[in-house]
Design a protein around this motif. Structure first.
Motif, PDB file in Angstrom:
ATOM      1  N   ASN A  50       0.968  -1.225   0.051  1.00  0.00           N
ATOM      2  CA  ASN A  50      -0.021   0.064  -0.155  1.00  0.00           C
ATOM      3  C   ASN A  50       0.942   1.108  -0.007  1.00  0.00           C
ATOM      4  OD1 ASN A  50      -2.296  -1.594   0.214  1.00  0.00           O
ATOM      5  ND2 ASN A  50      -2.244  -1.487   2.432  1.00  0.00           N
ATOM      6  N   PRO A  53      -0.252   7.407   2.614  1.00  0.00           N
ATOM      7  CA  PRO A  53      -1.244   8.380   2.075  1.00  0.00           C
ATOM      8  C   PRO A  53      -0.659   9.671   1.460  1.00  0.00           C
ATOM      9  CG  PRO A  53      -1.203   8.163   4.506  1.00  0.00           C
ATOM     10  CD  PRO A  53      -0.305   6.963   3.795  1.00  0.00           C
ATOM     11  N   ARG A  54      -1.424  10.284   0.492  1.00  0.00           N
ATOM     12  CA  ARG A  54      -0.613  11.430  -0.244  1.00  0.00           C
ATOM     13  C   ARG A  54      -1.143  12.653   0.681  1.00  0.00           C
ATOM     14  NH1 ARG A  54      -2.109  10.369  -6.278  1.00  0.00           N
ATOM     15  NH2 ARG A  54      -0.875   8.437  -6.665  1.00  0.00           N
ATOM     16  N   ARG A  55      -0.322  13.564   0.736  1.00  0.00           N
ATOM     17  CA  ARG A  55      -0.531  14.776   1.461  1.00  0.00           C
ATOM     18  C   ARG A  55      -1.207  15.952   0.382  1.00  0.00           C
ATOM     19  NH1 ARG A  55       5.582  15.680   3.624  1.00  0.00           N
ATOM     20  NH2 ARG A  55       5.459  14.145   5.197  1.00  0.00           N
ATOM     21  N   ARG A  56      -2.367  16.473   0.738  1.00  0.00           N
ATOM     22  CA  ARG A  56      -2.911  17.432   0.147  1.00  0.00           C
ATOM     23  C   ARG A  56      -2.408  18.654  -0.256  1.00  0.00           C
ATOM     24  NH1 ARG A  56      -9.348  17.222   1.736  1.00  0.00           N
ATOM     25  NH2 ARG A  56      -9.675  15.093   1.682  1.00  0.00           N
TER      26      ARG A  56
END
Length: 93
Positions: A50, A53-56
């Motif tokens: 996985n 998570p991407r940073r906004r």
């Protein structure tokens, strides 16, 4: 060795030597050592599948219109101009 194996015990040393030669040939000129190569292999093998998570992204800020220093426009003055224009239009009707 399992019965299903396609390798014969007498082939193993030759195959290992060929694999080592191929890895050494691939590493030649790359600047990597055998230790760093195998460290990268272990890291890739042990990394979870996985993605993190991407940073906004920070929303884009509108470009500010530069104004002359000392010249300030008050929002109340702009509203007064609009009201005066509407009043003049209403009188003309």
């Amino acid at each position: 060795m399992p019965v299903e194996s396609w390798l014969q015990p007498e082939e193993v040393p030759d195959l290992a030597a060929r694999a080592t030669a191929m890895i050494d040939a691939a590493l030649t000129g790359s600047g990597l050592t055998r230790e760093s190569y195998w460290a990268a292999v272990r890291k890739g093998y042990n990394t979870p599948y996985n993605d993190p998570p991407r940073r906004r992204a920070v929303p884009a800020q509108p470009n500010a219109v530069p104004s002359v220093i000392g010249e300030t426009v008050e929002p109340v003055a702009a509203a007064a101009v609009v009201i005066a224009a509407q009043a003049a239009e209403a009188r003309a009707i």
